[in-house]
Design a protein around this motif. Structure first.
Motif, PDB file in Angstrom:
ATOM      1  N   ALA A  41      -6.334   1.522  -2.256  1.00 41.89           N
ATOM      2  CA  ALA A  41      -6.354   0.505  -2.819  1.00 41.89           C
ATOM      3  C   ALA A  41      -4.838   0.564  -1.807  1.00 41.89           C
ATOM      4  O   ALA A  41      -4.894  -0.882  -1.010  1.00 41.89           O
ATOM      5  CB  ALA A  41      -6.358  -0.525  -3.967  1.00 41.89           C
ATOM      6  N   THR A  42      -4.111   0.891  -2.026  1.00 40.35           N
ATOM      7  CA  THR A  42      -2.118   0.223  -1.734  1.00 40.35           C
ATOM      8  C   THR A  42      -2.529   0.832  -0.312  1.00 40.35           C
ATOM      9  O   THR A  42      -2.000   0.188   0.512  1.00 40.35           O
ATOM     10  CB  THR A  42      -1.596   1.138  -2.876  1.00 40.35           C
ATOM     11  N   LEU A  43      -3.066   1.899   0.161  1.00 41.22           N
ATOM     12  CA  LEU A  43      -3.418   2.505   1.149  1.00 41.22           C
ATOM     13  C   LEU A  43      -4.189   1.584   2.253  1.00 41.22           C
ATOM     14  O   LEU A  43      -2.633   1.041   3.568  1.00 41.22           O
ATOM     15  CB  LEU A  43      -4.060   3.818   1.439  1.00 41.22           C
ATOM     16  N   VAL A  44      -5.406   0.828   2.060  1.00 35.86           N
ATOM     17  CA  VAL A  44      -6.069   0.368   2.411  1.00 35.86           C
ATOM     18  C   VAL A  44      -5.320  -1.689   2.505  1.00 35.86           C
ATOM     19  O   VAL A  44      -5.038  -1.318   3.963  1.00 35.86           O
ATOM     20  CB  VAL A  44      -7.455  -0.399   1.905  1.00 35.86           C
ATOM     21  N   THR A  47      -4.791  10.320   2.278  1.00 38.59           N
ATOM     22  CA  THR A  47      -5.321  10.193   1.077  1.00 38.59           C
ATOM     23  C   THR A  47      -4.763  11.500  -0.188  1.00 38.59           C
ATOM     24  O   THR A  47      -3.434  11.849  -0.246  1.00 38.59           O
ATOM     25  CB  THR A  47      -6.118  10.030   0.305  1.00 38.59           C
ATOM     26  N   TRP A  48      -5.601  12.430   1.244  1.00 37.90           N
ATOM     27  CA  TRP A  48      -5.131  13.603   0.252  1.00 37.90           C
ATOM     28  C   TRP A  48      -3.381  14.166   1.285  1.00 37.90           C
ATOM     29  O   TRP A  48      -3.267  15.259   0.290  1.00 37.90           O
ATOM     30  CB  TRP A  48      -6.081  14.502   1.844  1.00 37.90           C
ATOM     31  N   ALA A  49      -2.712  14.035   1.742  1.00 41.41           N
ATOM     32  CA  ALA A  49      -1.553  14.158   1.752  1.00 41.41           C
ATOM     33  C   ALA A  49      -0.570  14.131   0.547  1.00 41.41           C
ATOM     34  O   ALA A  49      -0.417  15.302   0.262  1.00 41.41           O
ATOM     35  CB  ALA A  49      -1.441  13.351   3.399  1.00 41.41           C
ATOM     36  N   TRP A  55       3.962  -1.367   0.305  1.00 38.41           N
ATOM     37  CA  TRP A  55       2.886   0.233   0.114  1.00 38.41           C
ATOM     38  C   TRP A  55       3.737   1.094  -0.573  1.00 38.41           C
ATOM     39  O   TRP A  55       3.123   1.508  -0.927  1.00 38.41           O
ATOM     40  CB  TRP A  55       2.073  -0.377   1.383  1.00 38.41           C
ATOM     41  N   ARG A  56       4.971   1.440  -0.008  1.00 38.33           N
ATOM     42  CA  ARG A  56       5.726   2.494   0.180  1.00 38.33           C
ATOM     43  C   ARG A  56       5.976   2.344  -1.747  1.00 38.33           C
ATOM     44  O   ARG A  56       5.590   3.617  -2.407  1.00 38.33           O
ATOM     45  CB  ARG A  56       6.734   2.519   0.991  1.00 38.33           C
ATOM     46  N   ALA A  99      -1.876  -6.083  -7.058  1.00 39.38           N
ATOM     47  CA  ALA A  99       0.148  -6.259  -6.198  1.00 39.38           C
ATOM     48  C   ALA A  99      -0.275  -7.316  -4.900  1.00 39.38           C
ATOM     49  O   ALA A  99      -1.312  -8.083  -4.492  1.00 39.38           O
ATOM     50  CB  ALA A  99       0.119  -5.653  -5.800  1.00 39.38           C
ATOM     51  N   ALA A 100       0.791  -8.547  -5.567  1.00 36.05           N
ATOM     52  CA  ALA A 100       0.897  -9.399  -4.659  1.00 36.05           C
ATOM     53  C   ALA A 100       0.676  -9.034  -3.104  1.00 36.05           C
ATOM     54  O   ALA A 100       1.824  -7.877  -2.915  1.00 36.05           O
ATOM     55  CB  ALA A 100       1.912 -10.523  -4.497  1.00 36.05           C
TER      56      ALA A 100
END
Length: 273
Positions: free
Chosen positions: A155-158, A171-173, A110-111, A104-105
């Motif tokens: 990777a999106t969360l990072v 991640t777990w949530a 990210w959401r 992704a750019a």
């Protein structure tokens, strides 16, 4: 002696005596003269059987018949029914190709990326209802297709700014939200008449359950809306966490924010409060 094969029960168990995931054991080739069996082929056949009849009717004999092999040949590749289910679960996550992790750019929201991943997971689980209840009673999935999707999620969360324990907790949530939503939707096979009757019973006892009576809780069957709203709640919380973390970093001694110099976008938001 060094090349002697270990007994079957030792090959499938770890140091602590617990059965190892099939993904932690090396694959095997089929015996000469038989139709080639692979984990992918076994998983695909298992998905077809599970879609038709569910987990309770899945047997090694029926799976061997579907694959046109004898049962002993199947047991050369899988030790237990749990192995078969592991292969099947991973197979369904391979039905949709995940986007390349990190593709992704930088300015992509990210959401939206997280929502896209979880929306795909939920659609896969609802397309194969037997799978929705499987992860809750098994070890975390480590098959290649599921891990590819998990890589995209992390990777999106990072990219959003999560690291360390916050990354794992986020991640777990998210993982638990989508699995819980899908498994609940599949498990609660309730007719509209039953919902109405249940809600009327709660209403008749409104002195004990005033909030439940007022909210029409037991009549709610808007699964898509509830999933989307719950995901927004989680993402709002994660976004607030990022803002608090960025604000703390901006105010730390020696940081650009503390010196009053140029900061990150998040730091700028924190300073403008």
């Amino acid at each position: 002696m060094g090349s002697e094969r270990k007994p079957r029960d030792q090959r499938k168990r770890g140091v602590g005596g617990e059965a190892q995931s099939i993904w932690l054991r090396p694959g095997r080739t089929s015996a000469r003269g038989e139709p080639p069996l692979t984990r992918a082929r076994i998983g695909t056949a298992a998905v077809a059987l599970l879609d038709e009849d569910g987990i309770d009717r899945l047997t090694m004999r029926r799976l061997a018949d579907r694959l046109a092999v004898v049962a002993p040949s199947l047991y050369w590749h899988v030790d237990t029914k749990d192995d078969v289910i592991d292969l099947a679960v991973d197979a369904i996550f391979g039905e949709v190709e995940p986007p390349a992790a990190g593709a992704a750019a930088p300015d992509t929201d990210w959401r939206e990326g997280v929502a896209a991943v979880l929306g795909t997971w939920r659609a896969v689980l609802l397309r194969h209802p037997w799978a929705a209840a499987v992860p809750a009673r098994r070890k975390p999935g480590i098959g290649p297709h599921f891990l590819a999707w998990m890589e995209v999620l992390q990777a999106t969360l990072v990219r959003a700014g999560f690291t360390g324990r916050d990354l794992l907790a986020a991640t777990w949530a998210l993982h638990n939200h989508v699995l819980g939503s899908a498994s609940t939707q599949v498990a609660l096979d309730v007719t509209g008449e039953e919902r109405d009757s249940a809600q009327e019973r709660v209403r008749a006892a409104a002195d004990r359950y005033p909030t439940l009576a007022a909210s029409d809780y037991l009549r709610d069957d808007d699964w898509n809306g509830t999933f989307a709203a719950g995901l927004d709640f989680i993402l709002d919380g994660l976004e607030a966490r990022l803002a608090r973390t960025a604000a703390g970093t901006a105010g730390a001694p020696g940081s650009a924010g503390a010196r009053g110099g140029p900061g990150t976008g998040r730091g700028g938001v924190a300073r403008s409060r």
